[in-house]
Design an enzyme around this catalytic site. Structure first.
Site, PDB file in Angstrom:
ATOM      1  N   TRP A  75     -39.780  45.982  42.260  1.00  0.00           N
ATOM      2  CA  TRP A  75     -39.324  45.721  43.637  1.00  0.00           C
ATOM      3  C   TRP A  75     -39.672  46.841  44.616  1.00  0.00           C
ATOM      4  O   TRP A  75     -39.433  46.721  45.806  1.00  0.00           O
ATOM      5  CB  TRP A  75     -37.810  45.484  43.629  1.00  0.00           C
ATOM      6  CG  TRP A  75     -37.462  44.049  43.398  1.00  0.00           C
ATOM      7  CD1 TRP A  75     -38.205  43.136  42.706  1.00  0.00           C
ATOM      8  CD2 TRP A  75     -36.295  43.362  43.866  1.00  0.00           C
ATOM      9  NE1 TRP A  75     -37.571  41.921  42.708  1.00  0.00           N
ATOM     10  CE2 TRP A  75     -36.390  42.034  43.417  1.00  0.00           C
ATOM     11  CE3 TRP A  75     -35.179  43.734  44.606  1.00  0.00           C
ATOM     12  CZ2 TRP A  75     -35.424  41.078  43.695  1.00  0.00           C
ATOM     13  CZ3 TRP A  75     -34.208  42.788  44.881  1.00  0.00           C
ATOM     14  CH2 TRP A  75     -34.332  41.468  44.429  1.00  0.00           C
ATOM     15  N   GLY A  85     -51.279  45.279  46.168  1.00  0.00           N
ATOM     16  CA  GLY A  85     -50.889  44.859  47.511  1.00  0.00           C
ATOM     17  C   GLY A  85     -52.024  44.385  48.407  1.00  0.00           C
ATOM     18  O   GLY A  85     -51.822  44.186  49.606  1.00  0.00           O
ATOM     19  N   SER A 124     -51.466  42.602  42.778  1.00  0.00           N
ATOM     20  CA  SER A 124     -51.604  41.327  43.496  1.00  0.00           C
ATOM     21  C   SER A 124     -51.458  40.077  42.635  1.00  0.00           C
ATOM     22  O   SER A 124     -52.032  39.043  42.954  1.00  0.00           O
ATOM     23  CB  SER A 124     -52.940  41.277  44.239  1.00  0.00           C
ATOM     24  OG  SER A 124     -52.963  42.237  45.268  1.00  0.00           O
ATOM     25  N   GLY A 152     -45.473  43.088  41.757  1.00  0.00           N
ATOM     26  CA  GLY A 152     -44.825  43.766  42.878  1.00  0.00           C
ATOM     27  C   GLY A 152     -44.328  42.754  43.895  1.00  0.00           C
ATOM     28  O   GLY A 152     -43.321  42.069  43.684  1.00  0.00           O
ATOM     29  N   GLY A 153     -45.071  42.636  44.984  1.00  0.00           N
ATOM     30  CA  GLY A 153     -44.684  41.774  46.110  1.00  0.00           C
ATOM     31  C   GLY A 153     -44.111  40.420  45.713  1.00  0.00           C
ATOM     32  O   GLY A 153     -43.008  40.053  46.165  1.00  0.00           O
TER      33      GLY A 153
HETATM   34  P1  PGA Z   1     -48.349  44.083  43.926  1.00  0.00           P
HETATM   35  O1  PGA Z   1     -47.812  45.433  43.273  1.00  0.00           O
HETATM   36  O2  PGA Z   1     -48.098  42.971  42.939  1.00  0.00           O
HETATM   37  O3  PGA Z   1     -47.579  43.936  45.177  1.00  0.00           O
HETATM   38  O4  PGA Z   1     -49.818  44.270  44.145  1.00  0.00           O
HETATM   39  C1  PGA Z   1     -47.949  45.714  41.911  1.00  0.00           C
HETATM   40  C2  PGA Z   1     -47.460  47.090  41.602  1.00  0.00           C
HETATM   41  O5  PGA Z   1     -47.673  48.010  42.403  1.00  0.00           O
HETATM   42  O6  PGA Z   1     -46.834  47.318  40.548  1.00  0.00           O
END
Ligand code: PGA
Length: 241
Positions: free
Chosen positions: A7, A169, A202, A223-224
């Site tokens: 998160w 990201g 991503s 992440g996101g």
């Molecule tokens: P993301 O981040 O899925 O938003 O690209 C992944 C991470 O940094 O662990």
């Protein structure tokens, strides 16, 4: 397969309510053999722990201080303190922290002390775009593995998250063939049984259809997309369907 929700610096007390969907999903058959691990900010670990009381969702932190002991380190938290919240994992070596100056040596100390505190470590490695363009990916990963895991016995306590920095990201992910080769390369770095390998960068509800075809992966660090319960569940479901 492991699905780790990172998160980052998002979420507040109200976010707890968004977890109901995931809790329901974690108790359903649709989860198949998926293991969910939430890594919220430190401020939410205890509340998430209470919320997850009757389900199998595990918890982790996103970093920790390198010291194994308590001490005068204003603003920091060590692995013992993380373990005492009920969390079982910690993400270490994330590129967002390497960028802020965390060295391989520092990460190595953190990993050692996290293992001593009986946490499982999600150790992040990955090359930047410049390094990729200069065809240095293998050299960078080798160095990060060699120094980060120096004098550490590889067991089920270590997970490696391969996260190309240029993919985090940005919406860009490596080509499947390239990713498969890199994961193979990482696995071959280990003499005995290699650690479990996750891919991060991503991951979303669309590209999971391609990513899941890379069957040598043991899961994803998300992440996101993990901040939205529906998207997170969708990623897990699509991995199995
Ligand atoms: P993301 O981040 O899925 O938003 O690209 C992944 C991470 O940094 O662990």
């Amino acid at each position: 397969m492991y699905f780790v929700a990172n998160w980052k610096m998002f979420g507040n007390y109200k976010s707890i309510n968004t977890l109901n969907k995931v809790i329901k999903f974690s108790k359903s058959k649709a989860i198949k053999k998926g293991r969910l691990i939430y890594c919220p900010p430190y401020t939410l670990i205890s509340s998430f722990f209470k919320k997850f009381e009757n389900c199998l969702i595990d918890l982790g932190a996103q970093n920790c201080h390198e010291s194994e002991d308590y001490g005068s380190h204003t603003g920091f938290i060590n692995s013992k303190m993380i373990k005492s919240t009920g969390a079982n994992y910690v993400i270490l070596g994330h590129s967002e922290n390497r960028k802020k100056g965390e060295s391989d040596q520092l990460i190595n100390t953190k990993i050692k002390n996290a293992i001593k505190a009986k946490l499982k470590v999600i150790f992040c490695i990955g090359e930047t775009l410049i390094e990729k363009k200069k065809k240095k990916t293998k050299a960078v990963l080798s160095k990060q593995i060699k120094l980060g895991l120096k004098k550490i016995k590889i067991s089920s306590n270590i997970f490696i998250a391969y996260e190309p920095v240029w993919s985090i990201g940005t919406g860009d992910i490596p080509k499947s063939i390239e990713l498969e080769k890199t994961v193979q390369f990482i696995k071959k770095k280990f003499k005995g049984k290699p650690p479990k390998i996750l891919y991060g960068g991503s991951v979303n509800t669309e590209n999971i259809k391609d990513l899941k075809k890379i069957t040598i992966l043991d899961g994803f660090l998300i992440g996101g997309a993990s901040q939205n319960s529906k998207k997170f569940i969708d990623i897990v479901k699509k991995t199995y369907n």
